[in-house]
Scaffold this motif. Structure first.
Motif: not given
Length: 441
Positions: A129, A132, A135, A182, A185, A187
């Motif tokens: 991570s 992007d 992740r 965190s 992350a 999405q």
């Protein structure tokens, strides 16, 4: 030109284990052969820097000594206490270097004291991570007390969803999970139905959770059935198999987590003597999907097997007799398209203690990424089971002339030294070590 595979020892036939007492089986059952601190994400950078400092110090100030040699016993006990052996670093230096408890040349330990911290470490190992693209699109949050829901949720790590498991609680998310989430992350994506989080039960969520897909929890069978339905909707195809495990014996359910993450086969639960209604309902909807039961008749009775055989066209059992035997059977064999069939070098493996079933779910993402590989079980923190040692010897990598063209094994060790000692990790490292075969030039 592709180099030839290195010569390796002959793989013996599947190891036979003691079968449970003979009972009259249903006509449709398929008989199968048995074959200290948490290393939280915020400490990882400091640990690396500290390790480098002590490596330099150890090189400058270390004194020589006779090399200690292992005796290749079938099991390994923890080193005797009292005094340092010649050539070994002091306990303080060893702890500061995090070696070999953190890593050896063929093993890596994710050494949290509990599944919460282990799941956080695994998730960040699989999804670093830093960009992007590294992740996950979604993360699955499960109550830290719900081992059954966590094992069932491991199937959401399988493609195309690829959501690792983190643990939460009803009132507050643990610090390790909060920090990992965190960093990850998530999405959401088309593959996750737009969800960034899958919440199994009434777990605490972060304030910026985004779209959340919830699954009720409480009863293991009902939770698992909902997760199976969710997985089928997201994958847009029926499962290839169901894995049915006993609710009352969590250690027999543990090998299913790694396989579910690798294959996308949903995990369903049964009571020892009869099938729960939610499991019956899912099987009724998929009469052509084979079902495989993990565990002997003492943990899943022949009556329960008979109920399954009335609902689906094919039923198989991996009978054990112990949970470690079931894990090895699943690792060694393939029944149709079910099972790992890992019988040669060049693979990853995950080792954890059978006393903590939630660690199987915490580690499941490792079986569906990197050096994909099965879960193996140990029980005594100080001793590697003889059958696991034998299996790792069977798949031990070798080479004749050029080690850089060989195939390598790697083992992830899950849990702290109370779960798996340094001595056991060191033995696993030796079993995974590349070795020269024959007198090549």
């Amino acid at each position: 030109m592709i180099p030839k595979r290195p010569i390796n020892r002959d793989v013996p036939p599947t190891e036979e284990t003691e079968a449970p007492p003979k009972e009259e089986a249903p006509t449709r059952e398929e008989k199968l052969p048995s074959a200290p601190k948490s290393q939280t994400p915020k400490l990882l950078a400091g640990l690396v820097v500290l390790a480098l400092v002590f490596i330099i110090a150890a090189i400058v100030f270390a004194t020589g000594g006779d090399e200690n040699k292992s005796n290749s016993e079938a099991t390994t006990s923890a080193p005797a206490s009292g005094g340092e052996s010649a050539g070994e670093p002091s306990p303080q230096v060893a702890e500061a270097l995090a070696f070999p408890a953190f890593a050896t040349n063929n093993t890596t330990r994710i050494g949290g004291p509990d599944p919460v911290s282990n799941a956080a470490g695994v998730a960040l190992a699989v999804f670093p991570s830093t960009t992007d693209s590294q992740r996950p699109a979604a993360v699955t949050l499960v109550d830290e007390e719900d081992w059954a829901g966590a094992i069932a949720a491991s199937v959401l790590m399988a493609p195309p969803v690829r959501a690792p498991v983190l643990f939460s609680a009803s009132d507050e998310m643990p610090e390790d999970s909060e920090e990992a989430l965190s960093a990850l992350a998530p999405q959401g994506s088309k593959a996750t139905g737009g969800a960034s989080l899958f919440a199994i039960g009434a777990v605490a969520l972060p304030g910026d959770a985004g779209k959340v897909t919830r699954v009720d929890s409480g009863d293991p069978a009902a939770t698992a059935a909902q997760i199976a339905t969710l997985r089928e909707r997201l994958a847009d195809e029926p499962p290839k198999h169901f894995v049915i495990v006993p609710t009352q014996y969590p250690e027999y359910a543990m090998p299913a987590a790694a396989w579910a993450a690798r294959s996308g086969d949903p995990v369903l639960y049964t009571d020892t003597k009869k099938l729960p209604p939610p499991t019956i309902q899912i099987l009724k909807q998929h009469p052509k999907v084979p079902a495989y039961v993990l565990g002997p008749a003492g943990v899943v009775s022949l009556h329960a097997i008979g109920e399954i055989s009335e609902l689906v066209k094919k039923v198989g059992r991996l009978p054990g007799p112990g949970p470690g035997d079931v894990a090895l059977d699943l690792a060694r064999n393939r029944y149709g398209s079910f099972g790992w069939s890992v019988n040669d070098p060049g693979h990853g493996f995950v080792l954890t203690n059978s006393e903590t079933p939630a660690n199987a779910a915490a580690a499941a993402a490792l079986s569906a990424s990197g050096t994909w590989g099965p879960l193996l079980l140990t029980k005594d923190p100080d001793r590697l089971p003889v059958k696991v040692r034998s299996y790792l010897l069977d798949v031990k990598p070798g080479y004749t002339t050029d080690p850089t063209r060989a195939f390598y094994n790697h083992v992830w060790v899950i849990g702290d030294q109370d779960a798996i000692s340094v001595a056991q990790q060191a033995e696993v490292n030796e079993l995974a070590e590349l070795t020269q075969i024959g007198g090549g030039e």
